[in-house]
Motif scaffolding. Structure first.
Motif, PDB file in Angstrom:
ATOM      1  N   GLU A  72       0.827  -1.216   0.000  1.00 59.22           N
ATOM      2  CA  GLU A  72       0.000   0.000   0.000  1.00 59.22           C
ATOM      3  C   GLU A  72       0.857   1.260   0.000  1.00 59.22           C
ATOM      4  OE1 GLU A  72      -3.023   0.326   2.984  1.00 59.22           O
ATOM      5  OE2 GLU A  72      -3.626  -1.762   2.749  1.00 59.22           O
ATOM      6  N   LYS A 120       2.906   1.967   2.469  1.00 58.77           N
ATOM      7  CA  LYS A 120       3.157   2.360   3.857  1.00 58.77           C
ATOM      8  C   LYS A 120       4.435   1.697   4.354  1.00 58.77           C
ATOM      9  CE  LYS A 120      -1.794   2.498   4.862  1.00 58.77           C
ATOM     10  NZ  LYS A 120      -2.871   1.646   5.368  1.00 58.77           N
ATOM     11  N   ARG A 149       0.510  -5.788  10.962  1.00 61.62           N
ATOM     12  CA  ARG A 149      -0.778  -5.321  11.471  1.00 61.62           C
ATOM     13  C   ARG A 149      -1.253  -6.268  12.568  1.00 61.62           C
ATOM     14  NH1 ARG A 149      -3.991  -4.767   5.748  1.00 61.62           N
ATOM     15  NH2 ARG A 149      -2.704  -3.133   4.835  1.00 61.62           N
ATOM     16  N   ALA A 150      -2.107  -5.710  13.415  1.00 61.42           N
ATOM     17  CA  ALA A 150      -2.708  -6.547  14.458  1.00 61.42           C
ATOM     18  C   ALA A 150      -3.760  -7.450  13.824  1.00 61.42           C
ATOM     19  CB  ALA A 150      -3.350  -5.656  15.513  1.00 61.42           C
ATOM     20  N   PRO A 198      -8.379  -7.659  12.735  1.00 59.56           N
ATOM     21  CA  PRO A 198      -8.989  -8.378  11.606  1.00 59.56           C
ATOM     22  C   PRO A 198      -7.928  -9.048  10.734  1.00 59.56           C
ATOM     23  CG  PRO A 198      -8.905  -6.025  11.164  1.00 59.56           C
ATOM     24  CD  PRO A 198      -8.415  -6.200  12.564  1.00 59.56           C
ATOM     25  N   SER A 252     -10.015  -7.961   6.062  1.00 60.74           N
ATOM     26  CA  SER A 252      -9.517  -6.607   5.826  1.00 60.74           C
ATOM     27  C   SER A 252      -8.036  -6.697   5.492  1.00 60.74           C
ATOM     28  CB  SER A 252      -9.733  -5.745   7.071  1.00 60.74           C
ATOM     29  OG  SER A 252      -9.159  -4.466   6.897  1.00 60.74           O
ATOM     30  N   PHE A 263      -5.550  -2.592   1.184  1.00 64.40           N
ATOM     31  CA  PHE A 263      -6.461  -1.433   1.139  1.00 64.40           C
ATOM     32  C   PHE A 263      -7.772  -1.708   1.890  1.00 64.40           C
ATOM     33  CE2 PHE A 263      -3.876  -1.139  -2.796  1.00 64.40           C
ATOM     34  CZ  PHE A 263      -3.176   0.005  -2.474  1.00 64.40           C
ATOM     35  N   GLY A 264      -7.663  -2.537   2.928  1.00 66.20           N
ATOM     36  CA  GLY A 264      -8.834  -2.827   3.758  1.00 66.20           C
ATOM     37  C   GLY A 264      -9.831  -3.780   3.125  1.00 66.20           C
ATOM     38  N   PHE A 272       8.794  -1.708  15.197  1.00 63.87           N
ATOM     39  CA  PHE A 272       7.470  -1.297  15.670  1.00 63.87           C
ATOM     40  C   PHE A 272       7.268  -1.582  17.156  1.00 63.87           C
ATOM     41  CE2 PHE A 272       2.816  -1.855  16.129  1.00 63.87           C
ATOM     42  CZ  PHE A 272       2.440  -0.566  15.781  1.00 63.87           C
ATOM     43  N   PHE A 302       4.896  -8.121  18.788  1.00 64.49           N
ATOM     44  CA  PHE A 302       3.740  -7.813  17.941  1.00 64.49           C
ATOM     45  C   PHE A 302       3.558  -8.848  16.838  1.00 64.49           C
ATOM     46  CE2 PHE A 302       1.224  -5.595  14.790  1.00 64.49           C
ATOM     47  CZ  PHE A 302       0.310  -4.902  15.570  1.00 64.49           C
ATOM     48  N   VAL A 345      -2.551   0.602  19.347  1.00 67.99           N
ATOM     49  CA  VAL A 345      -1.848  -0.028  18.231  1.00 67.99           C
ATOM     50  C   VAL A 345      -0.972  -1.203  18.673  1.00 67.99           C
ATOM     51  CG1 VAL A 345      -1.849   1.936  16.659  1.00 67.99           C
ATOM     52  CG2 VAL A 345      -0.012   1.711  18.336  1.00 67.99           C
ATOM     53  N   ILE A 381     -14.823  -4.407  14.072  1.00 65.60           N
ATOM     54  CA  ILE A 381     -13.524  -3.928  14.547  1.00 65.60           C
ATOM     55  C   ILE A 381     -13.807  -2.851  15.589  1.00 65.60           C
ATOM     56  CG2 ILE A 381     -11.360  -2.795  13.909  1.00 65.60           C
ATOM     57  CD1 ILE A 381     -11.837  -3.865  11.044  1.00 65.60           C
ATOM     58  N   GLN A 388      -9.378   0.158  18.098  1.00 62.92           N
ATOM     59  CA  GLN A 388      -8.283  -0.549  17.415  1.00 62.92           C
ATOM     60  C   GLN A 388      -7.856   0.284  16.211  1.00 62.92           C
ATOM     61  OE1 GLN A 388      -8.954  -4.725  16.668  1.00 62.92           O
ATOM     62  NE2 GLN A 388      -6.886  -4.966  15.878  1.00 62.92           N
ATOM     63  N   ASP A 409      -5.238   1.185  14.164  1.00 61.20           N
ATOM     64  CA  ASP A 409      -4.656   0.847  12.867  1.00 61.20           C
ATOM     65  C   ASP A 409      -5.637   0.074  12.007  1.00 61.20           C
ATOM     66  OD1 ASP A 409      -2.283   2.117  12.919  1.00 61.20           O
ATOM     67  OD2 ASP A 409      -1.056   0.385  13.475  1.00 61.20           O
ATOM     68  N   ALA A 410      -6.372  -0.834  12.634  1.00 60.58           N
ATOM     69  CA  ALA A 410      -7.312  -1.658  11.870  1.00 60.58           C
ATOM     70  C   ALA A 410      -8.449  -0.805  11.316  1.00 60.58           C
ATOM     71  CB  ALA A 410      -7.852  -2.781  12.748  1.00 60.58           C
ATOM     72  N   GLU A 459      -7.164   1.171   8.473  1.00 59.56           N
ATOM     73  CA  GLU A 459      -6.961   0.324   7.301  1.00 59.56           C
ATOM     74  C   GLU A 459      -8.258   0.216   6.496  1.00 59.56           C
ATOM     75  OE1 GLU A 459      -4.143  -0.781   6.133  1.00 59.56           O
ATOM     76  OE2 GLU A 459      -5.305  -1.588   4.466  1.00 59.56           O
ATOM     77  N   VAL A 460      -9.360   0.045   7.208  1.00 62.65           N
ATOM     78  CA  VAL A 460     -10.648  -0.063   6.518  1.00 62.65           C
ATOM     79  C   VAL A 460     -11.054   1.290   5.934  1.00 62.65           C
ATOM     80  CG1 VAL A 460     -13.108  -0.548   6.833  1.00 62.65           C
ATOM     81  CG2 VAL A 460     -11.392  -1.993   7.950  1.00 62.65           C
TER      82      VAL A 460
END
Lengths: 425, 903
Positions: A185, A187, A192-193, A196, A201, A204-205, A347, A391, B42, B412, B416, B418-419, B422-423
């Motif tokens: 993307e 970034k 990511r956590a 989701p 997701s 781009f989600g 991170f 993480f 995060v 979500i 949260q 970052d999530a 992201e969406v």
């Protein structure tokens, strides 16, 4: 003659098959079959039944992973299929063989997977250093577009898939699928956590599936020959063949496609020709730099996901790095920790700060400045950089060779400290 | 409300929270860094680890980050678990690997979240024996000091600056343990909210550069709750003083207004109080014996008292930057008929129109926190980033409302971060902006409409017509304009919480009427739209509600009805009307008395100058643009020469023999009398506890219990410890003695709790973290909506803009740094203000063959302003000239208006 579905078309001296040659060798028949006869959901079920486990290292059932993508498309945007070709695990070079040797096989697998999950955009996320693979994949994508295997209304099925080649910038972190997505993307390549999960997701989600190159290469064969056939290729419960590799001071380092579940001994002594003259086997990382050492007592362990796990390690990528008795295990592990510390994305605290500390301690021990306290600190790190505490899986992976080295090569560490020097130097 | 078990004890917790929020809300001390109540979770720092158990039988459990785990029924966790404690201690140890041992010389020391969390986590001795990492620091402008070596890489700075505030010039660079948080290269931080980095940063990477100029530890400050005086929003601030100068302004949490943040004007404008332009002693005219000059308080008081007694007619001009009490005291002194609000006529009428709109039924005036939740916004003619900065920050949150609904659908949790981002991706809106020049919010706007002056109003009228056809139709719009107006109308109509923002910024009544029509149209469609109207100054609303006459009215009135004395309260008339008019007005008086805290052109014309307390030396009530009455308190006692304006006026009344003054003594007496006299102010007394308020018989201390050197501070004068000054006007003491405990939310002088020395201790003052302060957020809403919903639409649709080749249309351009009077006395703010300029579209500049940087002059109604540097700004329309509003050194011109310009 044993079956080698993944590598049967590969001849590195000859170069990869062109699209036409690939078709003549039976290529894209699985895609034709899938688009014509099999509903997308049934492909997912078929892959799930084949017991194909992800070849990137985590070993999660591929079909099950696909099944988490929402069945009904909300129509609000794209869905993505992504090949994780960012092969940067030290000691691992199996995907390179497939990428350079038979690019259409992976593409066909990706197209079928895209069809199964309803993806309309695909990316091959390729390791920066794989320059020839970039050319080969680029050409293969162009050929497939030309032939109507990619693009709009593929083979008249109404199914669309646009494929892109993306070359990374050489970050180990991008092998982690969510960091790969962030990088794609534009970034920073930080993980990511989850949840989701990317299936819900992702890029781009949007719903996204990321699979390893070798995983995709299995798909066409499963579609053509069925789940039962795929399972029968294996010596164990994990389906299929596996591309195993061996590096280190063995006589014939290399890669071989073998039934899943051959033993470590067979790999090292039969396929890799045994240890070089004057060296003895001391231990091995079974599946890349981020797996625990296996030692003499594990030579007869079957190299599948469950077997290696029972021996206290992980199959990982299935590419073995051998440690011999002429190499200092502390220096060996220090080298690995240098890599992991450098490749930490920065991170989370334990990984960002812990790994460089570990690296410095190992360097200090190697230089003869170590103490008992240092060993305690290393143990602390193997515990607190373990799974769930950081993480993502980078630091826990980094700790696997360290914790097993501390266990199996305890005396070697002690010698460094007591003699105030590296006994191998 | 779910029950969770913490170390085997059941607790009821908020349903949509994460476990960290739940634990903190229950009062547990669980350390954290990367989580921030306004920024969400995060999971980066790993500091808030706890043990999570599968069920009551699970004794092993696993470590999880409490900020990343949602609350759910019967969840079992342990904070005290030995492994969790050891891990938390280790996280600090890791963070300390590279953190310098420089607390003693670090500006954060004593109010440092990292110090607090280190002590909380129990880490003491470092085992790391290698070299520390070092960085090069950056120049970031006059507000923020950068010291990267202290960084613990929590990511809060970039998450606030980029993600929350929309800044583009601060980022994180590099990787592994070489992360760098800063700009791409040295330079002034562009965001109007950069000062929040000081509070968001848990340690001393980003610190207040203005504080550094006169550094004092938090524990050595005298602090009092105050209200920002630099715009109309009424953000709550904590002001800190030592040795007679103000050292810093920090955020004072108000969940309904500013939350955790302030704009840079509000944070750094405080140095006006320390300005060399301050009036510190009274000045009276000379006589046969003495030259005019400084005199003491009592002499000045009796001189001015005599003067008032002797004068036939005394005119009083109040001020929208002075408190209600001071204005009301002046009104009492001169009499209602001789009192003027001190507001320029055009502004006076605009604010009157605003109050009419806000008082109508069927709408609501939202707080800033409610604005964050608006799901469709139309801005008509207001450059909010520059006129009401924190409103812009709230809007930057509101545009995420609709896009983040999708994340909610995906289950979500909102925390949260970052999530959710992201969406949401880059989706924003809907936010529509119609204005006469491009604004700083255009980057998040769904669509913008750039129109000439009244065309913005016409656009607004068109929107209202498309919402409800009873609203009058606008003739002569282009197809494009109609289409956009329809889109805006449909979007507002479909929203749950539509919001209309306008204000005095465009200087056009038609724009306000259009905004009023949109609001009416929406309410007739069954909606309850929000309406927020920006006004210029901290008490503009209060003065408008008082209903007094404008400055120009005074000019007119004295022409027919001569007066011999004038008293001007905290007001520079040259900022209200043209030089010619003010000169003429002032020359009509035999005696002019100016009551203010700094010298300006009006005080220079006054024979009598009385040193007034600035906001930091005064008590009083302000009414914000939201119609919220809020009390600010004196921070320190400035000595007997400087007195609060209302107190000067009270004493003048007494000196002049005004009997009404006899029963008045404290500021509270004025507040009460004002409430009794003018019913529109009903409720203001409740804005804060009065001077008699005590808890357990004690006052509230302005100083911390750790205030150092109590007996040594004045030892060069006297070795005996002096009595602290008495404060008859507030419940606060000028000492570190008094009640420490739960305080009324409007009377919290500073945030501090045991183990929590930094501003993050606000957690301990809230009902739940991120929620209202205990007992509810401060301030009383006194502007009430009416009942009638079927309001009549305004039909005053202006004609379409007509361009003349012979003249330019000149629009005022607002500047967060530059347009506001008091903050420009602060050197750091002045450094950020533009030079006087004239902005032209590139097309027009080319036509004039005027290169960028050349000097231009402009002529409006005979007022010539020269030496304006030409800047090219394609965000203004051809035929339009933009000039900055309110810059010191620029002449007052009535804007917008027509004028001539030339190189």
């Amino acid at each position: 003659m044993r079956e080698r579905p993944l590598t049967k078309n590969i001849d590195l001296d000859r170069g990869p098959l062109s699209l036409k040659e690939y078709e003549q060798a039976g290529g894209y028949s699985a895609l034709r079959k899938a688009l014509k006869d099999i509903a997308p959901g049934d492909i997912t079920t078929l892959v799930q039944q084949s017991d194909l486990k992800g070849r990137g290292g985590a070993g999660f059932n591929t079909g099950l992973k696909w099944s988490f993508v929402p069945k009904v498309d909300d129509g609000k945007g794209h869905r993505y299929i992504i090949a994780n070709a960012d092969e940067m695990e030290p000691g691992t070079f199996k995907d390179r063989l497939l990428l350079e040797g038979d690019p259409h096989l992976m593409l066909e697998g990706m197209i079928i997977a895209a069809y199964a999950i309803g993806a309309d955009v695909g990316y091959v996320f390729l390791r920066w250093a794989y320059k020839s693979a970039a050319q080969i994949i680029g050409k293969a994508i162009a050929e497939a577009e030309q032939a109507g295997y990619l693009g709009k209304n593929i083979l008249g099925s109404g199914f669309n898939l646009h494929m892109h080649l993306h070359t990374g910038v050489g970050r180990y972190m991008c092998g982690e699928e969510t960091a790969l997505l962030n990088s794609l993307e534009g970034k920073r390549a930080t993980p990511r956590a989850k949840p989701p999960f990317p299936q819900v997701s992702g890029l781009f989600g949007r719903p996204t599936i990321v699979n390893n190159v070798e995983t995709f290469c299995c798909i066409p064969h499963i579609v053509n020959n069925g789940a039962g056939w795929f399972k029968s290729l294996s010596l164990t419960d994990d389906g299929g063949t596996k591309i195993y590799g061996v590096s280190g001071k063995v006589k014939k380092p290399g890669l071989w496609e073998l039934p899943m579940g051959v033993t470590l001994r067979e790999l090292i002594y039969d396929h890799a020709g045994g240890m070089q003259e004057g060296t003895r086997f001391k231990g091995a990382l079974p599946g890349g730099a981020s797996t625990d050492f296996m030692v003499e007592e594990h030579l007869d362990v079957k190299m599948d996901f469950a077997g290696v796990e029972a021996a206290g390690s992980r199959l990982g990528t299935g590419t073995v790095v051998v440690l011999d008795d002429k190499t200092c295990p502390v220096g060996f592990v220090h080298n690995l920790q240098h890599f992991f510390a450098q490749e930490s994305c920065g991170f989370c605290t334990p990984c960002r700060e812990g790994l460089p500390w570990v690296e410095k301690i190992l360097m200090s021990i190697e230089n003869g400045n170590g103490s008992e306290e240092d060993i305690e600190l290393l143990h602390m790190h193997t515990h607190f950089l373990g799974p769930g505490k950081t993480f993502c899986a980078l630091a826990p992976g980094a700790m696997e060779p360290l914790q097993s080295a501390l266990k199996y090569f305890k005396e070697d560490f002690a010698k460094h400290i007591n003699e105030k020097k590296c006994p191998w130097r | 409300m779910p029950i969770i078990y913490i170390d085997n004890k059941p607790y009821e917790v908020g349903k949509d929270k994460n476990l960290l929020e739940a634990c903190l809300s229950l009062g547990f001390n669980l350390p954290y860094f990367c989580w921030h109540p306004a920024l969400g979770s995060v999971g980066a720092c790993r500091q808030c680890a706890i043990k999570l158990f599968k069920d009551g039988n699970d004794s092993k459990g696993k470590l999880v980050m409490s900020c990343m785990e949602p609350v759910s029924e019967n969840k079992r966790i342990s904070i005290d678990d030995p492994e969790a404690k050891e891990f938390r201690e280790n996280v600090i140890e890791w963070l300390m690997i590279n953190h310098p041992h420089d607390c003693a010389v670090c500006d954060e020391g004593g109010s440092c979240h990292l110090q607090d969390m280190t002590v909380m986590a129990g880490h003491t001795y470092r085992k790391y024996k290698f070299k520390k990492r070092t960085y090069r620091n950056q120049y970031l402008g006059p507000f923020i000091n950068h010291e990267m070596n202290r960084c613990i890489q929590c990511y809060r700075c970039v998450r606030f600056y980029k993600d929350y505030a929309g800044g583009k010039d601060l980022d994180v660079f590099a990787a592994n343990n070489h992360l760098y948080f800063g700009r791409q290269s040295d330079g002034v931080l562009e965001s109007e909210f950069s000062g929040n980095l000081v509070e968001v940063c848990p340690t001393g990477v980003f610190t207040d550069k203005t504080l550094k100029e006169h550094y004092t530890r938090k524990w050595d400050l005298s602090m009092a709750p105050s209200i920002c005086h630099h715009c109309s929003l009424g953000c709550n601030i904590t002001v800190g003083e030592r040795y007679g100068s103000i050292r810093s302004v920090t955020n004072r949490y108000n969940g309904e207004i500013n939350g955790y943040f302030l704009c840079d004007r509000g944070r750094f404008g405080y140095e006006s109080v320390n300005s060399s332009k301050r009036i510190r002693k009274a000045i009276i005219p000379g006589n046969e014996k003495n030259m005019p000059g400084e005199t003491d308080h009592h002499t000045a008081l009796s001189a001015v008292g005599d003067l008032i007694k002797k004068s036939n007619k005394l005119i009083g001009i109040g001020s929208p930057r002075a408190s209600l009490e001071s204005n009301f005291a002046l009104r009492m002194l001169v009499g209602d008929e001789n009192f003027y609000s001190g507001v320029a006529a055009y502004e006076h009428f605009l604010i009157k129109a605003i109050i009419e709109i806000l008082k109508q039924g069927g709408l609501k005036i939202p707080s800033l926190s409610e604005i964050e939740k608006a799901d469709a916004v139309l801005i008509l003619g207001e450059d909010v980033t520059n006129t009401a900065p924190m409103l812009a920050l709230a809007l930057r949150q509101s545009v995420r409302m609709q896009p983040s609904l999708e994340a909610a659908e995906m289950k979500i949790p909102a925390w949260q971060d970052d999530a959710v981002r992201e969406v949401v991706q880059d989706n924003t809106g809907p936010l529509f902006i119609a204005s006469s020049y491009s604004t700083r919010l255009d980057d998040i706007a769904t669509r913008t409409y750039l129109g000439y002056s009244d065309d913005v109003a016409r656009f607004g009228f068109a929107v209202s017509h498309y919402i409800n056809s009873k609203a009058p139709e606008v003739k002569g719009l282009t197809n494009e304009e109609q289409e956009l107006a329809r889109e805006v109308a449909t979007t507002l109509k479909n929203a749950k919480n539509p919001l209309i923002i306008s204000g005095t910024g465009a200087g056009r009544k038609a724009v306000l009427k259009a905004a009023g029509n949109v609001v009416k149209a929406l309410s007739m469609e069954g909606k309850t739209p929000g309406a927020y109207m920006c006004i210029p100054e901290c008490n503009s609303m209060g003065m408008a509600m008082m209903g007094s006459k404008s400055v120009e009215q005074a000019f007119i009135d004295v022409k027919s009805n001569k007066a011999d004395a004038l008293i001007v309260l905290e007001n520079d008339l040259y900022r209200r009307a043209s030089e010619k008019d003010v000169d003429e007005f002032l020359s009509g008086f035999k005696n002019i008395i100016a009551l203010d805290h700094y010298t300006h052109r009006t005080t220079e014309k006054a024979g009598y100058i009385l040193p007034a307390g600035s906001f930091a030396e005064s008590d009083g009530t302000l009414i914000s643009s939201e119609g919220r009455a809020q009390r600010f308190f004196e921070v320190y006692y400035p000595g007997e020469e400087i007195t609060q304006s209302w107190n000067w006026l009270l004493n003048l009344m007494k000196a002049a023999g005004n009997e009404k003054a006899n029963s008045l003594n404290t500021v509270d007496d004025f507040t009460a009398l004002l409430e009794k006299t003018l019913s529109q102010f009903k409720g203001i007394v409740g804005a804060a506890p009065g001077h008699e308020f005590r808890i357990k018989g004690q006052k509230i201390p302005r100083k911390t219990q750790r205030y150092s050197g109590l007996t040594a501070n004045l030892a060069n004068i006297s070795v005996s410890e002096p009595m602290p000054p008495d404060d008859p006007d507030s419940p606060f003491s000028f000492s570190s003695e008094g009640y420490r405990g739960v305080l009324p939310s409007s009377a919290i002088p500073f945030f501090w709790a045991p183990g929590w020395n930094s501003v993050q201790s606000v957690n301990k003052y809230q009902e739940e973290v991120g929620g209202p302060l205990d007992g509810g957020d401060p301030g009383i809403r006194i502007l009430k909506n009416g009942q009638q919903t079927e309001a009549a639409f305004s039909a005053d649709i202006p004609d379409a803009f007509h361009m003349y080749s012979s003249k330019w249309f000149i629009v005022p351009m607002h500047h967060i740094f530059g347009s506001e009077e008091l903050s420009m006395l602060a050197p750091a703010i002045a450094e950020r203000a533009p030079e006087p300029y004239l902005a032209l579209n590139a097309q027009d500049a080319e036509k004039l063959s005027a290169p960028e940087g050349s000097f231009m002059q402009i002529n409006i109604d005979g007022v010539i302003q020269n030496k304006l540097k030409l800047i090219i700004n394609n965000g203004i329309k051809p035929g339009t000239v933009g000039i900055p509003l309110g810059l010191p050194g620029m002449k007052w011109i009535s804007l917008p208006g027509w004028g001539g310009g030339e190189p």
